[in-house]
Design a protein around this motif. Structure first.
Motif, short mmCIF file in Angstrom:
data_model
loop_
_atom_site.label_atom_id
_atom_site.label_comp_id
_atom_site.label_asym_id
_atom_site.label_seq_id
_atom_site.Cartn_x
_atom_site.Cartn_y
_atom_site.Cartn_z
N ASN A 149 0.81 -1.22 0.00
CA ASN A 149 0.00 0.00 0.00
C ASN A 149 0.84 1.27 0.00
O ASN A 149 0.58 2.21 0.76
N GLN A 150 1.85 1.29 -0.85
CA GLN A 150 2.67 2.50 -0.97
C GLN A 150 1.87 3.56 -1.72
O GLN A 150 1.02 3.25 -2.54
N ASN A 151 2.16 4.81 -1.40
CA ASN A 151 1.53 5.92 -2.09
C ASN A 151 2.62 6.68 -2.83
O ASN A 151 3.48 7.31 -2.21
N VAL A 181 2.76 9.30 -4.46
CA VAL A 181 2.76 10.76 -4.57
C VAL A 181 4.00 11.36 -3.89
O VAL A 181 4.45 12.42 -4.26
N LYS A 182 4.55 10.62 -2.92
CA LYS A 182 5.67 11.18 -2.16
C LYS A 182 6.59 10.08 -1.64
O LYS A 182 6.14 8.96 -1.40
N VAL A 183 7.84 10.45 -1.45
CA VAL A 183 8.83 9.49 -0.98
C VAL A 183 8.49 8.98 0.42
O VAL A 183 8.70 7.81 0.73
N GLU A 184 7.93 9.85 1.24
CA GLU A 184 7.65 9.47 2.62
C GLU A 184 6.68 8.30 2.73
O GLU A 184 6.60 7.66 3.77
N THR A 185 5.91 8.04 1.68
CA THR A 185 5.01 6.88 1.71
C THR A 185 5.34 5.88 0.60
O THR A 185 4.48 5.10 0.18
N SER A 186 6.58 5.91 0.13
CA SER A 186 6.91 4.96 -0.94
C SER A 186 8.37 4.52 -0.93
O SER A 186 8.67 3.40 -1.28
N LYS A 187 9.26 5.37 -0.55
CA LYS A 187 10.70 5.08 -0.52
C LYS A 187 11.18 4.36 -1.78
O LYS A 187 11.19 4.97 -2.84
N GLN A 189 12.94 -2.16 1.36
CA GLN A 189 13.21 -0.71 1.34
C GLN A 189 11.93 0.10 1.14
O GLN A 189 11.97 1.24 0.69
N THR A 191 3.66 1.62 5.59
CA THR A 191 2.63 2.65 5.78
C THR A 191 1.50 2.17 6.70
O THR A 191 0.68 2.97 7.15
N MET A 251 -4.86 1.79 -1.82
CA MET A 251 -4.64 2.97 -2.66
C MET A 251 -5.37 2.91 -4.00
O MET A 251 -5.36 1.87 -4.66
#
Lengths: 556, 556
Positions: A120-122, A124-130, B88, B92, B344
């Protein structure tokens, strides 16, 4: 807390349970998981496209507007889903489903899609996807490389550059096309002098600034309907989507395009973009991209190529030349869920100029801050799932050579199917497959002969009846659910008015020649249905009357 | 065919294999499937937010722009994914990840998401979705019912009506907001007399037709950044996104809003839409929706509510009143992947008037034909996956009462966390949680005292240093990967200049009070790092100089 504390605690506990990953495969949820997987595997292994059930019957199961008050057991819901949803779905991966742009996809996509969902990565931004952010950036670079073939040394300064992106990952081709034209529009009306750019000041002031009465997008009449949406959305108006007629091969007519450009100039309307199509949705043809690139250069306007369907032809050493000139496009759309064999929801657009997307850059205080590598600074969408993983997996596991095989196979199969249609006395091929899409219609051999010389009123009357036959044939075949082709209405060179045709897309590697024979055989079977026979008798009557007239002419 | 026929055939066969569902759980692909599932389950059961690895190290694994020539074994690729992507990623769903709007989701979503992927339905048209289309229509009706509470008898004529849709299912809240404003814009400039409407003639002519110089969207300065994108995209220009200051509770200031409306009138700019926010992204506050509905009525303009975050508060008997007035909105955005606990990619917009989406209706020859029930006639996107299944599953399995529990729990937990912050001498609560979002910052007790009376230059100097501390604290906590809060910059009533604050979103039902204590404890730990100590010494110096001045004042 409500009065009944014990009940409330029980509710809370069951709530926690549904948020917890089942520890053992033997758990209830694990068992349900397996049951769902088995059910869907069973569904996918049938070779039937859909069950014969009316929409009204299906709708009856989905008609309550009220959200249920009480929770339901997952097992009960699963039974409902199996019976009323899975069983009533369209088997878009069936080898006999050759009417739309869905295909079977490689099995490994499923566990990876599950992984994507679970993480469930998002994006839109690194903070939720890395790691997903660099991966998506790499996918965009790979696509850029496929299209533009820049040397490897070109990429390091751009691929992970926080200021830029080589393109945008989108939910689909429509958003990709809209993004391309949005970028083009904002670049055409970039800030200059006291004008702070269209993004800031709006289209009204932008037109005034340039002293023009409008801006237009030019595309052939085979262009995807998303361009109509895009011109509406972006404020240009559908009047300013100039649809150019096509030649006998469904490719944009360059003379008419030039004439349209001249007319626009007289109307003080600026061409915003020329759009070339690499694989039209209805017929799979490719516009003359080199010539379009030349003209866009002359006009100084944006050149976009909609290769949502045909882009992956670039994988094929044998067929790549068909897309020659695509590397001169300012932007190119390619869909993952089409010929990259990725599940639904993966559109992409790449830009030749790696700084192009700055034209739509945006920021916020809590994310997308200046200097961050957040992909959301340059996308139309906000929160987005990590679908790029599935494109990355396809590129890595199938490889360039694997995709080449798939592309070559599809084009080969389309040619075979075209030959079958040509050989059949009662079908007419209405567009040759340049890639792997073709159109045809049912038209008995004797009617074909009559039509060749029929005067316009009778020709129109016959074609109108054939249109009805085509429509019924497609509907009845779809409802029977064994095989599936789609239909559309086309202007076909030499046919006078627009006609209704059947449309076949040959991208599923599991489709065999036998299945294609069966598609035609089933259509011949459908022709024997009374409602179609009645229409055929009307056609026969017109043909007979024409025969008598001719006879009369001869004898007079 | 290439020369080496045998190799080619082997390639083709392995290609077929990857398109075939593995028959037994014991097959290679079945084993890989299980290995991936186990790996991701392991990842999800750790309570760590992210591993400590730099973006540069991660990027090194995703830096080749070339699509590999040769295929790779699925097993090798899976190893790569486990090591370089899963490990990595950002967890979330971790209970300590309380900085963004992602949460754990119920376990049943996973098998159902897999089912959705496997069926690969395309919701743009019935021919590629069948039962999924009525299901999505039902989900839109359920959401409409949740917001507008129309009697059950209202729905039958609309829910499965081929001419209309009660809303649009989107990839996310941004597309939902864009869709709402697109509909509003096209309704404002509907065809009338010889004017054929903005969709056809474009924004330039539309403005001329109405004799206005522009159209504007009004929203508080807490509005989501998607409204900036929307005004750019739709041709209004960002100048015409009028951002209204907020009161001390982060709610739109109605007096300033009315003043802005008067200014627009003087500038001959028409208000297109007022936007009310039900759960601001940064602070979770709700605008006074009743008052906004009144004003929109006076102005005769569209009233949109962005309830992407807060919409599900409507499930709660206790807290529903906070959104009072939402039922008067012309359109409402609610995200599935936020507080409906869906993975998502699920935004939705519903329209009060069930005929509203006609304003963006479009057709094509091969799909979306007049009279078809194809959902794609009224959506911004084209091809779309069947994400509606997951919303349907949530509504059915969790039920209204289950969602109520989740909502109540989140608001309760936010209040608890707010209380912890208030009790802590070295933190300041910078926004009270109205729903389940709050902001705060690190500010030692003695600095708080000094700031209360500090003159502007020193106050600014101290706040600037505290901003740097806040930024470092957030960054270092994120990089350490144990827990996570986000940060933003806000105007906070009584603080003079904008300040940087930490932001916490309390929606994960697995988050406990102990975890929240640990978040604060870790932040206190981070304060002891030398770079932050150095900044604190600078703050101390300013405070001391002010103390001396005061001392001096007292003694003089």
């Amino acid at each position: 807390m409500p009065k009944n504390c014990e009940a409330a605690r029980a509710n809370l506990e069951s709530l926690y349970r549904i948020f917890t990953v089942p520890e053992a495969p033997g758990s209830t949820l694990g068992a349900i998981d397996q049951a769902i997987a088995a059910d869907v595997a069973g569904f996918l292994q049938t070779h039937i496209v859909a069950t014969e059930r009316s929409m009204e019957e299906i709708e009856a199961q989905f008609s309550s507007p009220a959200i249920p008050e009480e929770p339901t057991y997952v097992s009960d819901y699963t039974e409902f889903v199996k019976k009323h949803l899975v069983a009533q779905s369209v088997h878009t991966a069936a080898p006999g489903f050759v009417g739309h742009m869905t295909s079977a996809f490689p099995y490994f996509m499923l566990p990876l899609a599950r992984l994507m969902t679970a993480l469930n990565q998002n994006l839109v931004k690194v903070e939720t996807s890395k790691a997903f952010t660099p991966m998506e950036r790499q996918v965009l670079a790979m696509l850029h490389h496929l299209v533009y073939r820049r040397p490897d040394a070109f990429y390091p300064p751009w691929i992970h550059n926080s200021q830029h992106a080589l393109g945008a990952f989108c939910s689909g081709g429509t958003i990709a096309n809209v993004t391309a034209l949005w970028v083009a529009r904002n670049r055409l009306f970039a800030p200059s002098g006291t004008f702070r750019g269209i993004a800031q000041e709006g289209l009204g002031r932008a037109l005034a600034h340039r002293g023009v009465d409008g801006i237009a997008v030019l595309v052939s009449e085979r262009g995807h309907y998303s361009f109509g949406k895009a011109t509406d959305l972006l404020g240009l108006g559908r009047d300013n989507l100039v649809k150019i007629p096509t030649d006998s091969c469904n490719r944009i007519d360059l003379q008419q395009l030039r004439a349209a450009c001249r007319r626009l100039k007289e109307q003080n309307i600026l061409p915003l973009a020329l759009v070339g199509i690499a694989g039209t949705t209805e017929t799979g043809n490719v516009d003359p991209l080199e010539a379009l690139a030349d003209l866009a250069g002359e006009l100084g306007c944006h050149f976009h190529v909609d290769a949502a369907w045909g882009g992956p032809t670039l994988f094929s050493d044998r067929h790549r030349h068909l897309l020659s000139g695509i590397e001169r496009a300012d932007s190119v759309t390619i869909d993952g869920h089409k010929q990259l064999y990725v599940p639904m929801g993966a559109g992409m657009v790449v830009f030749k100029d790696p700084t192009a997307v700055s034209a739509i850059e945006h920021h916020a205080n809590y994310i997308l801050r200046h200097g961050s590598k957040d992909l959301g600074s340059h996308t139309l969408e906000g929160s987005r799932p990590g679908m790029a993983l599935l494109v990355h997996a396809g590129f890595s596991i199938i490889g360039r050579k694997g995709y080449e095989l798939l592309i070559d196979l599809g084009i080969e199969r389309a040619r075979t199917f075209a030959e079958m249609i040509r050989q059949h006395p009662d079908f007419e091929l209405t567009s040759e497959p340049e890639l792997n899409i073709l159109t045809y219609r049912y038209c008995p051999a004797d009617v074909q002969q009559t039509l060749a010389t029929a005067p316009p009123p009778e020709r129109t009357a016959i074609n109108t009846l054939l249109d009805q036959i085509c429509q019924l044939m497609q509907k009845n075949q779809r409802e029977a659910g064994k095989t599936f082709v789609s239909r559309t209405r086309l202007h076909v060179a030499g046919y006078g008015e627009d006609i209704t045709v059947l449309r076949s897309v040959l991208a599923n590697p599991l489709t065999t020649d036998e299945i294609l024979s069966a598609v035609l055989a089933e259509q011949c079977e459908i022709v024997r249905q009374p409602e179609i026979q009645a229409l055929l008798r009307q056609v026969g009557d017109i043909c007979a009357s024409l025969g008598r007239t001719k006879e009369g002419d001869r004898h007079s």
